[in-house]
Design an enzyme around this catalytic site. Structure first.
Site, PDB file in Angstrom:
ATOM      1  N   ASP A 133      79.417  14.155 -32.383  1.00  0.00           N
ATOM      2  CA  ASP A 133      78.941  12.944 -31.220  1.00  0.00           C
ATOM      3  C   ASP A 133      77.546  13.588 -29.732  1.00  0.00           C
ATOM      4  O   ASP A 133      76.599  13.375 -29.280  1.00  0.00           O
ATOM      5  CB  ASP A 133      79.225  12.751 -30.946  1.00  0.00           C
ATOM      6  CG  ASP A 133      80.183  11.419 -30.900  1.00  0.00           C
ATOM      7  OD1 ASP A 133      79.215  10.951 -31.696  1.00  0.00           O
ATOM      8  OD2 ASP A 133      80.667  10.960 -30.978  1.00  0.00           O
TER       9      ASP A 133
ATOM     10  N   GLN B 239      87.058   9.576 -31.000  1.00  0.00           N
ATOM     11  CA  GLN B 239      86.156   8.085 -30.761  1.00  0.00           C
ATOM     12  C   GLN B 239      86.666   7.832 -29.410  1.00  0.00           C
ATOM     13  O   GLN B 239      87.404   7.420 -29.542  1.00  0.00           O
ATOM     14  CB  GLN B 239      86.680   6.823 -32.156  1.00  0.00           C
ATOM     15  CG  GLN B 239      85.988   5.809 -31.766  1.00  0.00           C
ATOM     16  CD  GLN B 239      84.299   5.286 -31.968  1.00  0.00           C
ATOM     17  OE1 GLN B 239      83.658   5.799 -32.926  1.00  0.00           O
ATOM     18  NE2 GLN B 239      83.475   4.769 -31.601  1.00  0.00           N
TER      19      GLN B 239
ATOM     20  N   LYS C 202      81.913   4.236 -40.181  1.00  0.00           N
ATOM     21  CA  LYS C 202      81.421   5.255 -40.149  1.00  0.00           C
ATOM     22  C   LYS C 202      81.937   6.086 -41.531  1.00  0.00           C
ATOM     23  O   LYS C 202      81.640   6.675 -42.383  1.00  0.00           O
ATOM     24  CB  LYS C 202      82.271   6.007 -38.943  1.00  0.00           C
ATOM     25  CG  LYS C 202      81.326   5.970 -37.491  1.00  0.00           C
ATOM     26  CD  LYS C 202      81.463   6.390 -36.103  1.00  0.00           C
ATOM     27  CE  LYS C 202      80.809   5.948 -35.261  1.00  0.00           C
ATOM     28  NZ  LYS C 202      81.314   6.581 -33.426  1.00  0.00           N
TER      29      LYS C 202
HETATM   30  N1  GUN Z   1      81.910   4.878 -28.798  1.00  0.00           N
HETATM   31  C1  GUN Z   1      80.783   3.761 -28.505  1.00  0.00           C
HETATM   32  N2  GUN Z   1      80.160   4.902 -29.201  1.00  0.00           N
HETATM   33  C2  GUN Z   1      80.092   6.262 -30.016  1.00  0.00           C
HETATM   34  C3  GUN Z   1      79.758   7.131 -30.014  1.00  0.00           C
HETATM   35  O1  GUN Z   1      79.015   7.401 -30.757  1.00  0.00           O
HETATM   36  N3  GUN Z   1      80.370   8.536 -30.236  1.00  0.00           N
HETATM   37  C4  GUN Z   1      81.668   8.140 -30.416  1.00  0.00           C
HETATM   38  N4  GUN Z   1      82.845   8.897 -30.360  1.00  0.00           N
HETATM   39  N5  GUN Z   1      82.534   6.780 -29.392  1.00  0.00           N
HETATM   40  C5  GUN Z   1      81.860   5.835 -28.626  1.00  0.00           C
END
Ligand code: GUN
Length: 280
Positions: free
Chosen positions: A117, A94, A50
């Site tokens: 998100d 995350q 990311k």
């Molecule tokens: N863990 C797995 N997929 C995601 C996501 O799209 N966002 C976040 N914050 N954590 C994750």
């Protein structure tokens, strides 16, 4: 039957190129924050991906790393720092979080207009009311991939395998918004194969390596694999037995190179959306 690849890597690269041009003209630049708690190896890889993607398109990134023994108040303090930082327009925490941390409490402390998100109650509520603001990245990316390949969705039978807040629940809803007739299945579903075999569109987010086998898929179906697993021999695979299933379906996402890159592209798009929510 020979299937076509739903190439998320290619579409994500095209979207990133467009965002790079857009961000190039923006001043100040949009900023994305990432809070990572603990040392889950998969999470570390995702977060690095990311941050690298932000750098690629010119989005400013800010990372806060906390140890696996961090307390709830330390995580909330990190969220508060992101909430207050004027250079951070959107941010994510995350997941998964270490077990001593209450995930709901953390998500509830993210300002909804900075919720890149789309996990907060306000944004989930907006999504369920059909308002397309700050949609969660993975399901948003899946819909974009299907639309880009011009796969007919209207009136089609979609089956979603998995009911997580991150993928299963929201993709079910977004497919319904695209006029699919959606069935949600999960680990406790009885006669699962009978249901998956009826799917024109099968979205698999069950978290089990190569769980979906050829006999579970209808000939000519479109198969979207959200899983990502590293096997003992070091190779990556998804929730679908790709090599066998690809011979039976019309379209299929590879792992890697399918849904993963789309999740990242949509997160970048959401960061830019957060910027505009704060600079109208
Ligand atoms: N863990 C797995 N997929 C995601 C996501 O799209 N966002 C976040 N914050 N954590 C994750």
């Amino acid at each position: 039957m020979k299937s076509q690849l739903l190439d998320g890597k290619n579409l994500a690269a095209r979207l990133r190129q467009k965002m790079k041009e857009q961000v190039g003209k923006m001043q100040p630049k949009p900023g994305l924050g990432v809070v990572l708690v603990g040392d889950n190896p998969a999470s570390k890889v995702y977060v690095e991906g990311k941050i690298r993607a932000c750098e690629d398109v010119g989005i400013v990134s800010k990372k806060i790393l906390l140890g696996k023994d961090a307390s709830e108040s330390e995580v909330i303090a990190a969220v508060e720092e992101m909430n207050q930082d004027k250079q951070v327009h959107g941010f994510i925490v995350q997941l998964p979080l270490p077990e001593q941390i209450d995930e709901h409490l953390i998500i509830d402390s993210i300002l909804s207009f900075k919720d890149a998100d789309g996990f907060s109650a306000v944004n989930v509520g907006n999504m369920f009311m059909g308002r397309g603001v700050l949609l969660p990245a993975t399901p948003k990316g899946i819909i974009r991939l299907l639309l880009d390949a011009q796969i007919p969705l209207k009136g089609k039978r979609a089956v979603v395998l998995g009911r997580s807040n991150i993928v299963g629940k929201p993709i079910s809803f977004l497919l319904q918004q695209q006029d699919c007739t959606v069935t949600m299945c999960h680990s406790k579903t009885e006669n699962l194969k009978n249901i998956t075999k009826e799917a024109d569109i099968l979205v698999v987010a069950i978290g089990k390596p190569r769980f979906v086998t050829k006999d579970m898929v209808k000939k000519g179906a479109v198969v979207v694999d959200v899983g990502m697993h590293r096997l003992e021999d070091g190779t990556l695979c998804g929730d679908v037995d790709f090599e066998k299933v690809k011979k039976k379906c019309s379209w299929i996402t590879p792992v890697p190179g399918g849904v993963g890159p789309m999740t990242i592209a949509m997160l970048l798009e959401n960061s830019i959306e957060c910027f505009y929510l704060q600079n109208r």
